[in-house]
Write an enzyme that holds these catalytic residues in place. Structure first.
Site, PDB file in Angstrom:
ATOM      1  N   SER A 139      -0.012  -5.314   5.142  1.00 63.01           N
ATOM      2  CA  SER A 139      -1.238  -5.744   5.859  1.00 63.01           C
ATOM      3  C   SER A 139      -0.743  -5.688   7.143  1.00 63.01           C
ATOM      4  O   SER A 139       0.377  -5.721   7.860  1.00 63.01           O
ATOM      5  CB  SER A 139      -1.632  -6.742   5.202  1.00 63.01           C
ATOM      6  N   TYR A 152      -2.435 -16.419   4.351  1.00 58.60           N
ATOM      7  CA  TYR A 152      -2.860 -14.882   3.862  1.00 58.60           C
ATOM      8  C   TYR A 152      -1.831 -13.958   5.413  1.00 58.60           C
ATOM      9  O   TYR A 152      -0.646 -13.673   5.399  1.00 58.60           O
ATOM     10  CB  TYR A 152      -4.199 -13.973   4.123  1.00 58.60           C
TER      11      TYR A 152
END
Length: 245
Positions: A139, A152
């Site tokens: 990501s 995250y």
């Protein structure tokens, strides 16, 4: 029709929706034999019907090391080997660190980071035999952390670090390691959010831009693994044109 992966064997985790589903379909269309795994295994039946090539569906929980080993073994038994592993399974449970439900932290670490590690560890001996490729779906959060997304981001930074160490260990033995870092993608990932503030912020952000689609990321995966053996595309960063951050 692109048949650049004719006869190759691919295992895709988190294939019940979104990027994993789109990637499995794209690689099947390119000629690969595809094993697809997910905890929501019931959803894989529809994917199997839509894929043009041979598909093996697997009930896979990447947080369970034995489950990852069983999935790899079943793939090799069915197709005779393994050429590509796509580690896509993940979840995003963003929220402030202060007052957080730390069980959500554990879920993200176990799925996003340890799940990637477990599956890679199980697949690596087979990938070494075939001089294959590991694709890690990371990501933009693996490059920069945002308020509300600390854990995250920590998992994705971890995936990136693990992948770079892996690359240095196996690249001279013919195994390529690819890290794909998408920005905002129209997937179910944001539906995992339980924090109302994070939900509202995500909705506002998504409504303000033209989002990437899962198929855009699948094309990047196909590009990376279709290169000649002497070419290693180690990192692809993909953002929506409208995403400034």
């Amino acid at each position: 029709m692109d048949r650049s992966l004719q006869g190759k064997v691919v295992l895709v985790t988190g294939a019940s929706s979104g990027i994993g589903e789109a990637t499995a379909l794209a690689l099947s269309e390119a000629g690969a034999n595809v094993a697809v795994g997910a905890r929501r295994a019931d959803r894989l039946a529809d994917l199997e019907k839509r894929a043009p090539g041979e598909v093996l569906t697997l009930d896979l929980d990447v947080t369970d090391e034995q489950s990852t080993r069983a999935a790899v073994s079943a793939t090799v038994e069915r197709f005779g080997g393994l050429d590509v592993l796509v580690n896509n399974a993940g979840l995003m449970l963003n929220g402030s660190i202060l007052g957080a439900d730390t069980t959500e932290w554990a879920r993200m670490v176990h799925t996003n980071l340890l799940g990637t590690m477990y599956t890679t560890h199980a697949a690596l001996p087979h990938l070494l035999q075939r001089k294959g490729t590991v694709v890690q779906i990371s990501s933009t959060s693996g490059r920069q952390a945002s308020a509300g997304g600390g854990v995250y981001a920590a998992t994705k930074f971890g995936v990136n670090a693990f992948s770079e160490a892996l690359r240095k260990e196996v690249t001279t033995r013919g195994v390529r390691v690819v890290v794909i870092e998408p920005g905002m993608v129209a997937t179910e990932l944001l539906s995992h959010l339980t924090d109302p503030t994070m939900q509202a912020a995500a909705r506002d952000m998504m409504s303000a831009m033209r989002l990437l689609q899962s198929a855009d990321i699948a094309k990047a995966v196909l590009y990376a693994i279709s290169q000649p053996e002497h070419v290693a595309v180690n990192e692809i960063l993909i953002r929506p044109t409208d995403q400034a951050a």
